[in-house]
Design an enzyme around this catalytic site. Sequence first.
Site, PDB file in Angstrom:
ATOM      1  N   GLU A  24      35.704  75.139  18.078  1.00  0.00           N
ATOM      2  CA  GLU A  24      34.563  74.231  17.546  1.00  0.00           C
ATOM      3  C   GLU A  24      35.152  73.338  16.513  1.00  0.00           C
ATOM      4  OE1 GLU A  24      33.096  77.861  19.071  1.00  0.00           O
ATOM      5  OE2 GLU A  24      34.816  77.423  18.022  1.00  0.00           O
ATOM      6  N   ASP A  60      32.331  54.593  20.354  1.00  0.00           N
ATOM      7  CA  ASP A  60      31.014  54.033  20.736  1.00  0.00           C
ATOM      8  C   ASP A  60      30.679  53.166  19.972  1.00  0.00           C
ATOM      9  OD1 ASP A  60      28.667  54.240  22.643  1.00  0.00           O
ATOM     10  OD2 ASP A  60      27.733  55.228  20.884  1.00  0.00           O
TER      11      ASP A  60
END
Length: 168
Positions: free
Chosen positions: A119, A133
């Site tokens: 995680e 991005d």
Amino acid sequence: MSTTPTSPLTHFDAQGQAHMVDVGAKPATHRIAVATGRIEMKPETLALIESGTAKKGDVLGIARIAGIMAAKKTSDLIPLCHPLALTRVAVEFQLQQAANRVLCTATVETVGPTGVEMEALTAVQVALLTIYDMCKAVDKDMSIHQVRVIQKLGGKSGSYHFEQVANP
């Protein structure tokens, strides 16, 4: 592929078949994992992030939320990960102007029968990918490096601390 019951690869059974590890008999303990990674970029890109003037908005704020969401969805992305009830996910960033990079650190906690390393790693990767991005229109040469677990606490195997020899 054949493994023996003493194989350190816990996601394979005695016949070498992939399986989800049975953690049902393991006691629930407080577990913490910390992972880090970095994204390197042009100085102008780092300046955009720092000033908050990127066209897509608050790069680090959105990357932080993306990392938190990713930690919560890790078992949907990694086939043999257990779904976990996370008790804490923190994603932090450090701008390193001298090296033209952003360091990301994710801390993940749970009380349960299995650890949260995956995680924490997923949180870092997705946070760094989100930075990429959001800034790729101005810097396609960004690169992600050294994503790793640097600390693990709790569970049967005890504590782990990454010993870094030098800061590359």
